[in-house]
Design an enzyme around this catalytic site. Structure first.
Site, short mmCIF file in Angstrom:
data_model
loop_
_atom_site.label_atom_id
_atom_site.label_comp_id
_atom_site.label_asym_id
_atom_site.label_seq_id
_atom_site.Cartn_x
_atom_site.Cartn_y
_atom_site.Cartn_z
N LYS A 143 17.46 22.37 -50.39
CA LYS A 143 17.14 22.71 -49.01
C LYS A 143 18.27 23.49 -48.33
O LYS A 143 18.03 24.21 -47.35
CB LYS A 143 16.80 21.46 -48.21
N SER A 192 17.21 17.47 -53.25
CA SER A 192 17.07 18.08 -51.92
C SER A 192 18.27 18.92 -51.48
O SER A 192 18.25 19.47 -50.39
CB SER A 192 16.78 17.00 -50.88
N SER A 238 15.30 15.45 -44.35
CA SER A 238 14.98 16.02 -45.67
C SER A 238 13.47 16.18 -45.85
O SER A 238 12.86 15.64 -46.77
CB SER A 238 15.55 15.14 -46.78
#
Length: 486
Positions: free
Chosen positions: A79, A76, A323
């Site tokens: 991101k 993640s 997230s």
């Protein structure tokens, strides 16, 4: 004697200019030594790969590098790239739109034609938003629709899952289908999912009590749970049948238990949104005589109501703090739609890559397969993530970007986010602003840390090929603690 005094003054002046410069060098050498020793000796890193890049936040100077140029799976931490590109392309004030349109005329409180719900990517639509849409139709005097309720999700393409999404994630909220028309159960905005709350029955042997948010018959729940004694096991299993919205819940729940909440991704989020809208219409006294179906809005259809989402800067908080994979993939498709006219992963990732190059990112070193990092094929070097974190500091939207990052040790969900239970010691609590990442065998974290000396350092730590991701997080926390003591 005068000459000696002059020489002494010169020497003192020289030392005054040199010592302040040499002190950080000693500290830097000590930092390098500590990090090297830890990375070489920690047994949980044996057989794994650690990519670490640390920079001075003021000038971007690389202070430490350990395999920083090696391409690794970011999880993640992807991101960070998606958020920066979206802020740059769309702007922090960007809002998603959802339109309610009618076809035909309204006569004697009857709409003689179809009602259209046109989605344009909003991942924040709640049941209460559909209620407002229905209330607006009621204000127009519409009490009956002699036609169909049509959902238009053509703002994006019809590919629902990113390229490498594992089949095992299909029913999960973090693997939910992406559609231009969708709905969320709560203001965490887990679009395309339904929340199920399971509470113990009144007596031992009873089935558990189940409720869904939103309340809907779009999903069918088969309850195979049992309430057990207070010292019994709390073990529940959720399984959604492939290509259907039948969810079977099995397991046991102690009679004194507080219960459990679970989010399940639905099959076909467009129809999910339509089902909620139909429910809102009925609750507002509007009868639908036709069917629910998917289709394309006619050019001559008339817009009667437009719903706007919260700003991108506000959406960034649940997106980054919690997230949220769905937000990431939606933003990729939205960038593609806005820039190229095609709301697809392919076009969105092309736009994202072009935007990242503006931040000094060497995009030739990247492999981008999605916006969330759920793919095991994504590859990003740690040094490119640290470079991004340096560059975005100069952007007008940086305060929104920084505000969206989880803060170490802060218990409030929308502050601490995925770091709310980590790094609670005095030297790091409230001083680390960073994005976490976890997929199988991978743990990552990148962000900013305010150090003991008052400096801000930028770091990216990427751990791949781990046997245990939980142990990877302990390694990250220790590394950040060392950095914070710089």
């Amino acid at each position: 004697m005068l000459l000696k005094r002059v020489n002494l003054i010169i020497l003192i002046s020289f030392l005054a200019t040199v010592l302040p410069q040499t002190q950080p060098v000693f500290a830097e050498n000590n930092l390098v030594q500590q990090l090297n020793q830890f990375l070489s000796e920690d047994p949980d890193l044996h057989g794994a790969i650690a990519g670490v890049s640390i920079r001075n936040a003021t000038n971007g100077e690389v202070i430490y590098d350990h395999f920083g140029d090696v391409r690794l799976r970011p999880a993640s931490n992807m991101k960070l790239l998606t958020a920066a590109a979206a802020l740059s392309v769309l702007g922090e004030d960007y809002k998603f739109k959802t339109e309610v349109l009618i076809e035909g005329s309204v006569e004697k409180n009857i709409l003689l034609g179809n009602l259209y719900l046109k989605g344009k990517g909003d991942p924040t639509l709640l049941k209460e938003d559909f209620d407002r849409m229905a209330a607006e139709l009621k204000k127009l005097g519409i009490k009956k629709i002699n036609g169909n309720l049509v959902g238009d999700d053509t703002w994006y393409d019809d590919i629902r899952y990113s390229l490498d999404l594992p089949w095992s994630d299909e029913q999960t909220y973090y693997g939910a289908q992406i559609s231009a028309l969708t709905a969320s159960p709560t203001n965490d905005y887990d679009s395309g999912s339904v929340m199920i709350e399971v509470k113990p029955g009144n007596r031992q042997g009873d089935k558990a009590e189940l409720t869904t948010t939103p309340i809907t018959d779009f999903v069918k729940i088969i309850n195979q749970t049992v309430t057990v004694a207070k010292d019994g096991k709390k073990k529940l299993t959720y399984e959604r049948e492939h290509a259907k919205n039948t969810i079977t819940i099995t397991g046991t729940l102690p009679v004194t238990s507080k219960g459990q909440k679970e989010w399940i991704g639905v099959w076909e989020p467009t129809r999910y949104a339509l089902a909620l809208f139909k429910q809102s219409l009925k609750e507002n006294g509007i009868e639908l005589s036709g069917k629910i179906k998917k289709g394309t809005t006619p050019i001559d259809a008339k817009i009667v109501y437009t719903h706007s989402s919260i700003k991108l800067s506000e959406l960034l908080v649940p997106f980054m703090k919690l997230s949220n994979n769905g937000h990431a993939e939606t933003l990729v498709k939205e960038m593609g739609k806005v820039v190229t006219g095609e709301g697809s992963w392919e076009k969105g990732l092309e736009v994202m890559e072009a935007e990242l190059a503006k931040f000094g990112i060497n995009t030739e070193t990247l492999v981008l397969r999605d916006g969330s990092g759920i793919s095991h094929v994504n590859l990003v070097p740690a040094t490119q993530l640290s470079q991004l974190l340096v560059a975005v500091q100069q952007q007008p939207w940086f305060p929104a970007f920084l505000h969206s990052l989880p803060v170490a040790g802060m218990s409030e969900k929308m502050v601490g986010g995925t770091l709310r239970s980590r790094m609670k010691t005095q030297n790091v609590k409230g001083k680390v602003f960073a994005k976490t990442g976890t997929i199988s065998t991978v743990s990552t974290i990148s962000g900013y840390v305010n150090t003991k000396s008052g400096q801000t350092l930028i770091f990216s730590i990427m751990l791949n090929n781990l046997m245990d991701e939980a142990k990877g997080k302990k390694i990250e926390d220790k590394l950040i603690s060392i950095i914070a003591s710089y």
